[in-house]
Write an enzyme that holds these catalytic residues in place. Structure first.
Site, PDB file in Angstrom:
ATOM      1  N   ASP A  66      76.879  -2.163  78.382  1.00 54.02           N
ATOM      2  CA  ASP A  66      77.812  -2.918  79.215  1.00 54.02           C
ATOM      3  C   ASP A  66      77.099  -3.820  80.227  1.00 54.02           C
ATOM      4  O   ASP A  66      75.864  -3.772  80.362  1.00 54.02           O
ATOM      5  CB  ASP A  66      78.772  -1.955  79.936  1.00 54.02           C
ATOM      6  N   ASP A 134      85.245   9.973  86.371  1.00 54.47           N
ATOM      7  CA  ASP A 134      86.608   9.987  85.832  1.00 54.47           C
ATOM      8  C   ASP A 134      86.616  10.135  84.309  1.00 54.47           C
ATOM      9  O   ASP A 134      87.640   9.925  83.665  1.00 54.47           O
ATOM     10  CB  ASP A 134      87.369   8.712  86.251  1.00 54.47           C
ATOM     11  N   HIS A 136      84.813   8.298  82.197  1.00 56.79           N
ATOM     12  CA  HIS A 136      84.586   7.079  81.420  1.00 56.79           C
ATOM     13  C   HIS A 136      83.220   7.094  80.742  1.00 56.79           C
ATOM     14  O   HIS A 136      82.280   7.742  81.223  1.00 56.79           O
ATOM     15  CB  HIS A 136      84.793   5.807  82.264  1.00 56.79           C
ATOM     16  N   GLU A 141      87.428   2.852  80.863  1.00 52.69           N
ATOM     17  CA  GLU A 141      88.102   3.655  81.871  1.00 52.69           C
ATOM     18  C   GLU A 141      89.249   4.445  81.233  1.00 52.69           C
ATOM     19  O   GLU A 141      89.686   4.131  80.121  1.00 52.69           O
ATOM     20  CB  GLU A 141      88.655   2.727  82.966  1.00 52.69           C
TER      21      GLU A 141
HETATM   22  C1  GLP Z   1      78.498   3.241  85.164  1.00 54.05           C
HETATM   23  C2  GLP Z   1      78.046   2.881  83.754  1.00 54.05           C
HETATM   24  C3  GLP Z   1      78.139   4.069  82.831  1.00 54.05           C
HETATM   25  C4  GLP Z   1      77.482   5.281  83.461  1.00 54.05           C
HETATM   26  C5  GLP Z   1      78.195   5.627  84.738  1.00 54.05           C
HETATM   27  C6  GLP Z   1      77.619   6.845  85.433  1.00 54.05           C
HETATM   28  O1  GLP Z   1      79.865   3.201  85.309  1.00 54.05           O
HETATM   29  N1  GLP Z   1      78.793   1.801  83.219  1.00 54.05           N
HETATM   30  O2  GLP Z   1      77.521   3.753  81.597  1.00 54.05           O
HETATM   31  O3  GLP Z   1      77.518   6.367  82.575  1.00 54.05           O
HETATM   32  O4  GLP Z   1      78.063   4.511  85.602  1.00 54.05           O
HETATM   33  O5  GLP Z   1      76.564   6.468  86.263  1.00 54.05           O
HETATM   34  P1  GLP Z   1      75.493   7.436  86.866  1.00 54.05           P
HETATM   35  O6  GLP Z   1      74.592   7.794  85.747  1.00 54.05           O
HETATM   36  O7  GLP Z   1      74.789   6.630  87.916  1.00 54.05           O
HETATM   37  O8  GLP Z   1      76.228   8.610  87.414  1.00 54.05           O
END
Ligand code: GLP
Length: 240
Positions: A66, A134, A136, A141
């Site tokens: 993404d 959440d 995702h 989402e």
């Molecule tokens: C963002 C990314 C996700 C990731 C999530 C969790 O939203 N788009 O791909 O899994 O964050 O992030 P973190 O690993 O910093 O908790």
């Protein structure tokens, strides 16, 4: 089918993730890569292995999940910059083989369609995932259709808050939209490796593994994937 691997903490999770990933760091393989703080320990191990053991990425392709919409790639928090800073600049992957979706341009949906076509031509051997608090995955989402292709999406309020820490804790600086591989795109990967660490992931992990397969928890669709390894530390596994 889930293979749940419980480890003590973040460091052990990164060691274990590297062990799984290493099998795929071979000529001709296609890696699906992720951002966020979760994969950083894994990326450090990949860089160390490249530098110390000469493991090469010359014949490897990658597709990131993404990218924020509207953030220039020169912005340090763009996922393009993140990937270069934390991985690509330290290994020998070819720039043209290291794909990150673009969040800039006139025709984001057209570009998203092209991204999926590229993935269809070079199917992902292993997709690395984190998980949002959440539930995702990538930026899909809650409520995102399970068959979604790569698309432009609005970010949930909770995700904007979670990611605020990367933008000087100033919510007004966090982009509100992203381009993300769809859940349908992610499900096409031959193998999935999801890492979840820390107490704020415990509820999402519980819903993903033990909850119903429901669009309210995007990660729950992984119950339908044939090859998923989930690495969880004690804190993230506390509700299992
Ligand atoms: C963002 C990314 C996700 C990731 C999530 C969790 O939203 N788009 O791909 O899994 O964050 O992030 P973190 O690993 O910093 O908790």
């Amino acid at each position: 089918m889930f293979n749940v691997v419980k480890v003590k903490d973040y460091e052990e999770a990164s060691d274990k993730a590297f062990e799984v990933m290493k099998e795929f760091i071979k000529p001709g393989k296609v890696l699906g890569l992720a951002t966020g703080s979760t994969p950083l320990g894994l990326y450090q191990r990949m860089v160390k292995d490249h530098k110390e053991n000469g493991t090469s990425y010359k014949d490897i392709k990658s597709f990131n999940l993404d990218e924020y919409v509207g953030l220039p790639i020169s912005h340090p928090e763009s996922y393009y910059a993140f990937m270069h800073r934390n991985l690509f600049d330290h290994i020998d992957i070819m720039e043209e083989n290291a794909h990150v979706p673009s969040g800039l341009g006139e025709d984001l949906e057209g570009q998203a369609k092209h991204y999926d076509e590229m993935i269809d031509n070079d199917p992902v051997d292993i997709q690395l995932l984190g998980i949002g608090s959440d539930g995702h995955i990538a930026f899909n989402e809650p409520g995102t259709p399970f068959d979604s292709p790569t698309h432009v999406t609005d970010l949930a309020e909770s995700t904007i808050k979670d990611n605020c820490r990367f933008f000087d804790n100033d919510i007004s600086k966090v982009p509100t939209q992203a381009v993300t591989q769809g859940i349908g795109t992610i499900m096409k990967a031959k193998n999935i490796l999801l890492i979840a660490t820390g107490a704020n992931k415990a509820k999402a992990v519980k819903d993903m593994i033990d909850g119903p397969v429901d669009e309210a928890c995007p990660a729950s669709i992984l119950q339908k994937h044939p090859n998923v390894t989930i690495i969880v530390d004690e804190a993230a596994a506390s509700l299992l």
